[in-house]
Write an enzyme that holds these catalytic residues in place. Sequence first.
Site, PDB file in Angstrom:
ATOM      1  N   TYR A  19      40.927  30.018  47.996  1.00 24.58           N
ATOM      2  CA  TYR A  19      39.615  29.582  48.464  1.00 24.58           C
ATOM      3  C   TYR A  19      38.572  29.711  47.370  1.00 24.58           C
ATOM      4  CZ  TYR A  19      37.930  34.454  49.035  1.00 24.58           C
ATOM      5  OH  TYR A  19      37.528  35.742  48.812  1.00 24.58           O
ATOM      6  N   ARG A  68      38.045  27.526  38.526  1.00 23.97           N
ATOM      7  CA  ARG A  68      38.847  28.659  39.022  1.00 23.97           C
ATOM      8  C   ARG A  68      39.790  28.201  40.142  1.00 23.97           C
ATOM      9  NH1 ARG A  68      35.781  33.852  41.000  1.00 23.97           N
ATOM     10  NH2 ARG A  68      35.247  32.435  42.694  1.00 23.97           N
ATOM     11  N   ARG A  87      58.458  27.708  60.395  1.00 31.32           N
ATOM     12  CA  ARG A  87      58.193  28.870  59.548  1.00 31.32           C
ATOM     13  C   ARG A  87      59.395  29.130  58.656  1.00 31.32           C
ATOM     14  NH1 ARG A  87      59.092  34.590  59.907  1.00 31.32           N
ATOM     15  NH2 ARG A  87      57.451  35.762  58.817  1.00 31.32           N
ATOM     16  N   LYS A 116      42.516  33.717  43.588  1.00 38.69           N
ATOM     17  CA  LYS A 116      41.597  33.913  44.721  1.00 38.69           C
ATOM     18  C   LYS A 116      42.282  33.496  46.021  1.00 38.69           C
ATOM     19  CE  LYS A 116      36.665  33.303  45.767  1.00 38.69           C
ATOM     20  NZ  LYS A 116      36.327  34.689  46.031  1.00 38.69           N
ATOM     21  N   GLU A 171      37.180  46.723  41.325  1.00 37.17           N
ATOM     22  CA  GLU A 171      36.032  45.890  41.712  1.00 37.17           C
ATOM     23  C   GLU A 171      35.618  46.232  43.134  1.00 37.17           C
ATOM     24  OE1 GLU A 171      37.325  41.698  41.757  1.00 37.17           O
ATOM     25  OE2 GLU A 171      39.319  42.382  42.332  1.00 37.17           O
TER      26      GLU A 171
HETATM   27  N1  PDD Z   1      33.997  36.898  46.793  1.00 37.70           N
HETATM   28  N2  PDD Z   1      35.902  40.062  43.277  1.00 37.70           N
HETATM   29  C1  PDD Z   1      36.367  39.767  44.496  1.00 37.70           C
HETATM   30  C2  PDD Z   1      37.501  40.548  45.039  1.00 37.70           C
HETATM   31  C3  PDD Z   1      35.771  38.720  45.240  1.00 37.70           C
HETATM   32  O1  PDD Z   1      36.243  38.400  46.451  1.00 37.70           O
HETATM   33  C4  PDD Z   1      34.675  38.004  44.681  1.00 37.70           C
HETATM   34  C5  PDD Z   1      34.019  36.852  45.400  1.00 37.70           C
HETATM   35  C6  PDD Z   1      34.223  38.369  43.396  1.00 37.70           C
HETATM   36  C7  PDD Z   1      33.073  37.663  42.717  1.00 37.70           C
HETATM   37  O2  PDD Z   1      33.438  36.359  42.330  1.00 37.70           O
HETATM   38  P1  PDD Z   1      32.326  35.211  42.199  1.00 37.70           P
HETATM   39  O3  PDD Z   1      31.289  35.733  41.273  1.00 37.70           O
HETATM   40  O4  PDD Z   1      33.074  34.075  41.619  1.00 37.70           O
HETATM   41  O5  PDD Z   1      31.797  34.957  43.582  1.00 37.70           O
HETATM   42  C8  PDD Z   1      34.866  39.397  42.726  1.00 37.70           C
HETATM   43  C9  PDD Z   1      33.462  35.786  47.538  1.00 37.70           C
HETATM   44  C10 PDD Z   1      32.003  35.579  47.350  1.00 37.70           C
HETATM   45  C11 PDD Z   1      33.851  35.908  49.010  1.00 37.70           C
HETATM   46  O6  PDD Z   1      34.998  36.263  49.249  1.00 37.70           O
HETATM   47  O7  PDD Z   1      33.041  35.646  49.888  1.00 37.70           O
END
Ligand code: PDD
Length: 286
Positions: free
Chosen positions: A32, A51, A100, A150, A182
Site C-alpha cells: 500500500y 516506492r 486459497r 510496505k 522505527e
Molecule cells: N505509514 N515506517 C513505517 C512502519 C510506516 O508505516 C510509515 C508510513 C513510515 C513513514 O513513511 P512515509 O514517510 O513514506 O509516510 C515509516 C503510513 C503513513 C501509514 O501506514 O499510514
Amino acid sequence: MRTVYVNGEYLPETQASVSIFDRGFLMADGVYEVTTVLDGRLIDFDGHMARLERSLCELDMTKPAQFDDLLDIHRELVRANAITDGLIYLQVTRGAPGDRDFAFPDPATTEPTLVMFTQSKPGLPDSPTAAAGIKVISIDDLRWGRRDIKTVQLLYPSMGKMMALKAGAEDAWMVEDGHVTEGTSNNAYIVKDGRIITRDLGTDILHGITRAAVLRFAREAQMEVEERAFTIDEAKAADEAFITSASAFVTPVIDLDGAAIGDGRPGPVAQRLREVYLDEMRKAAI
Ligand code: PDD
C-alpha cells in the site's frame, strides 16, 4: 458518502467490494501507499509511486496500472470527494485466484486488485498534537524481516499502537537488538548537540518518503545528519526527538517511556524541519 475506486470503477463506498478469496484478505499479500493531500494537491506523489513500484517488484507482483493512470485516479478521487486536506490510501494485492493456496497464482490469469479511497482530514497540517508533541513508549520489534516493503501486514504495528494508547502515550518506538528501528507508522529521530540521528536504511525499516525529503532539507540547511541506529538510553538523553510520516509530517516527541526528552517541549530543530517540509512540499505539490 465517499466515492472509492476498485479495479477500474468509481463507486459509492457501500457498493464497492472485493472477493473473499482475495490474497490481501487471506494472506496479507498486498502492498500500500498513503499520499497526503494539502490544498487539494498531492504531496510527493512521485516518491510514493516509486516506492510502490519497488514494493511490487520485491514481491513479484504485477503493476496494476501505469503511473499516469494512477495519478489520474488520485486526482479524480480528490475531486469527487472534494478533499482539501487529507489522505489517499492505495492498496494493491495479488488478486483473487478463486480459492486459497499458499502458492502464488499465475499472474496471466489472476490480475492484481487495486483499491483506492480518500480520508478527509480538515486542518491536517495544523494538528494540535504536532504543536504539543507526542509521548511514545518503547516495545520489542516483533515484525517480519522485510520492513522495507510496505505490506499490509500491520497487525503488530496495530498492537503496538494499542500498547501505547493503554500506557497513555500516542505511539510506540520499536526496539530490536538494543536499537530503535522505527515508530509503528513513522520513522524515528533524535537530535543531540545539533546533530540529527536516524536509523540508516536497510531491510529493517520502511524507507520513508517523508524521511528522504526531511533529510534532504536538513542537509541543504547545513544541519548535520547521522544515519545510524540509536538506543533508547541515547534517546532519553537526547536534546530532542521527532517522527516523520506522510500524515504526521514532522511531529515532535516530548516523552519516552515516561521520561521527558530535553525540556519536555517540542524542540527547535523539529519545529523548523516541520515548517521547511510543509513549505517546500506545498510548493512542489501536484
Ligand atoms: N505509514 N515506517 C513505517 C512502519 C510506516 O508505516 C510509515 C508510513 C513510515 C513513514 O513513511 P512515509 O514517510 O513514506 O509516510 C515509516 C503510513 C503513513 C501509514 O501506514 O499510514
